[in-house]
Design an enzyme around this catalytic site. Structure first.
Site, mmCIF file in Angstrom:
data_model
loop_
_atom_site.group_PDB
_atom_site.id
_atom_site.type_symbol
_atom_site.label_atom_id
_atom_site.label_comp_id
_atom_site.label_asym_id
_atom_site.label_seq_id
_atom_site.Cartn_x
_atom_site.Cartn_y
_atom_site.Cartn_z
ATOM 1 C CB CYS A 104 152.127 66.964 76.638
ATOM 2 S SG CYS A 104 152.188 66.739 74.846
ATOM 3 N N GLY A 205 139.842 61.297 82.661
ATOM 4 C CA GLY A 205 140.082 60.079 81.899
ATOM 5 C C GLY A 205 138.842 59.256 81.676
HETATM 6 C C1 LIG Z 1 143.233 66.455 70.905
HETATM 7 C C2 LIG Z 1 143.793 66.435 72.295
HETATM 8 C C3 LIG Z 1 144.670 67.432 72.704
HETATM 9 C C4 LIG Z 1 145.175 67.449 74.011
HETATM 10 N N1 LIG Z 1 145.992 68.481 74.402
HETATM 11 C C5 LIG Z 1 146.339 68.583 75.716
HETATM 12 C C6 LIG Z 1 147.005 69.746 76.195
HETATM 13 O O1 LIG Z 1 147.283 70.709 75.452
HETATM 14 N N2 LIG Z 1 147.324 69.782 77.525
HETATM 15 C C7 LIG Z 1 147.036 68.749 78.389
HETATM 16 O O2 LIG Z 1 147.332 68.820 79.585
HETATM 17 N N3 LIG Z 1 146.396 67.640 77.948
HETATM 18 C C8 LIG Z 1 146.031 67.556 76.649
HETATM 19 N N4 LIG Z 1 145.304 66.472 76.231
HETATM 20 C C9 LIG Z 1 144.932 65.430 77.210
HETATM 21 C C10 LIG Z 1 143.547 65.703 77.809
HETATM 22 O O3 LIG Z 1 143.515 66.923 78.508
HETATM 23 C C11 LIG Z 1 143.120 64.561 78.744
HETATM 24 O O4 LIG Z 1 144.039 64.463 79.796
HETATM 25 C C12 LIG Z 1 143.038 63.195 78.054
HETATM 26 O O5 LIG Z 1 142.477 63.306 76.759
HETATM 27 C C13 LIG Z 1 142.221 62.199 78.881
HETATM 28 O O6 LIG Z 1 140.906 62.688 79.085
HETATM 29 P P1 LIG Z 1 139.641 62.121 78.236
HETATM 30 O O7 LIG Z 1 139.600 60.627 78.448
HETATM 31 O O8 LIG Z 1 138.454 62.831 78.816
HETATM 32 O O9 LIG Z 1 139.891 62.429 76.796
HETATM 33 C C14 LIG Z 1 144.819 66.423 74.924
HETATM 34 C C15 LIG Z 1 143.944 65.410 74.506
HETATM 35 C C16 LIG Z 1 143.421 65.415 73.230
HETATM 36 C C17 LIG Z 1 142.458 64.332 72.821
#
Ligand SMILES: Cc1cc2nc3c(=O)[nH]c(=O)nc-3n(C[C@H](O)[C@H](O)[C@H](O)COP(=O)(O)O)c2cc1C
Length: 331
Positions: A104, A205
């Site tokens: 995070c 990602g």
């Molecule tokens: C709205 C939002 C909330 C997120 N909350 C968390 C979380 O609580 N824990 C975590 O490990 N990652 C959190 N992430 C990160 C995502 O799990 C992920 O690692 C990141 O968005 C990259 O993946 P993506 O390109 O598919 O979005 C969050 C991402 C978004 C967009």
């Protein structure tokens, strides 16, 4: 072996719904499971909140049996508190695994060394994983970024430390905390970590389409693929990702009517799940925005939807939109 670890060791490349604060709540997790997500993870929950027993933290821990396999994700920087939280979660909620958040980037979390803040001190990362793993009989997994900043960028080194400490699987989002969400996720780092570790590595990602999931698996050799933003207003991405992984034709996107039906089902479940229905509708606005993304005259519809205070308002607005376009005869 836990069923979820068997899934990761098998040939199918499980698809994960990513932990997402305010998004990957129980109703959305159930929906994504139905559309083909093989594993889901709760949003991150503060270990301090769990140990203190705050109502909000405990609310985040609730899940339905239909969501399994599910991981509960916890965060914090105090190994003893993390261990206590893991023990409590395992005993009272019994998820399939406990996941530790080392990714995070939020300032208020990092300031207290939580989330990606831990990546500045890999001895601390080690201690936290050890403490959590000793406190629970469930598999302990971790979710990391590639480093805190460019100077500490070392995805393989971080991965090896996590593995040595007892993590049973690792998910990597190959950006640093300093990157936040800028630039492209460096999938080559997923490949490097997959090659260096003996535990399963889940890649994460920038998966925006089903085909992206296949590309990530083929380019990195990852054992699982995790999707976050690509699922927003688009839970059927899991169905399309599964087809792409299997080399099958991609199922079409649902039409507008079907999309609204899914949206309303999601909204009904969200209201039923939340203790306060008014709060639930307000919290649901982000999903309304995502489900109506890209629709003709969508901006006007969203402006109206964002003022809705009841489920009935939302239903009427969506029906009105379809009726105006002749997609649905007015009732
Ligand atoms: C709205 C939002 C909330 C997120 N909350 C968390 C979380 O609580 N824990 C975590 O490990 N990652 C959190 N992430 C990160 C995502 O799990 C992920 O690692 C990141 O968005 C990259 O993946 P993506 O390109 O598919 O979005 C969050 C991402 C978004 C967009």
């Amino acid at each position: 072996m836990s069923g979820f670890l068997e899934l990761l060791a098998g040939p199918t490349t499980p698809l994960y719904l990513a932990p997402q604060a305010g998004v990957s709540e129980s109703p959305f997790r159930r929906l994504c499971r139905r559309f083909g997500a093989d594993v889901v993870v709760s949003e991150f929950v503060s270990a301090a909140g769990i140990v203190m027993g705050t109502a909000r933290s405990r609310d985040y821990l609730r899940f339905d049996e239909a969501e399994r396999p599910i991981g509960i994700q916890i965060f914090g920087s105090d190994p003893t508190q993390m261990a206590d939280a893991a023990a409590f979660v395992s005993e009272v909620y019994a998820p399939d695994f406990v996941d530790i958040n080392f990714g995070c980037p939020a300032k208020k979390v990092v300031k207290r060394n939580g989330g990606s803040g831990c990546l500045r001190d890999l001895d601390l990362v080690h201690c936290i994983i050890r403490a959590v793993d000793d406190a629970t009989s469930l598999p302990t997994t971790v979710k990391v970024r590639s480093g805190f900043d460019e100077a500490t960028r070392d995805p393989v080194g971080i991965g090896l430390r996590c593995q040595d400490a007892g993590a049973r699987a690792l998910c990597i989002h190959p950006r640093t905390r300093a990157d936040m969400y800028a630039g492209d996720a460096r999938w080559s780092e997923i490949r490097d970590v997959t090659g260096a570790l003996s535990i399963p590595v889940i890649g994460n990602g920038d998966i925006r389409t089903g085909q992206d999931a296949r590309r990530m698996r083929d380019e990195t050799g990852c054992a699982g693929v995790m999707i976050a933003r690509g699922s927003h207003g688009d839970p059927w991405i899991f169905r399309q990702a599964r087809a792409a992984l299997d080399g099958a034709p991609s199922p079409a996107d649902p039409n507008v009517e079907e999309r609204f039906r899914i949206c309303l089902e999601h909204a009904r479940n969200a209201i039923a799940f939340e203790r306060n229905p008014e709060r639930a509708i307000i919290d649901f606005r982000k999903h309304l925005g995502w489900y109506t993304k890209g629709l003709p005259d969508g901006r006007r519809l969203r402006t109206e939807l964002f003022q809705a205070t009841t489920l009935h308002d939302v239903e009427s607005l969506l029906e009105g939109y379809l009726a105006e376009r002749g997609t649905l005869a007015p009732a």
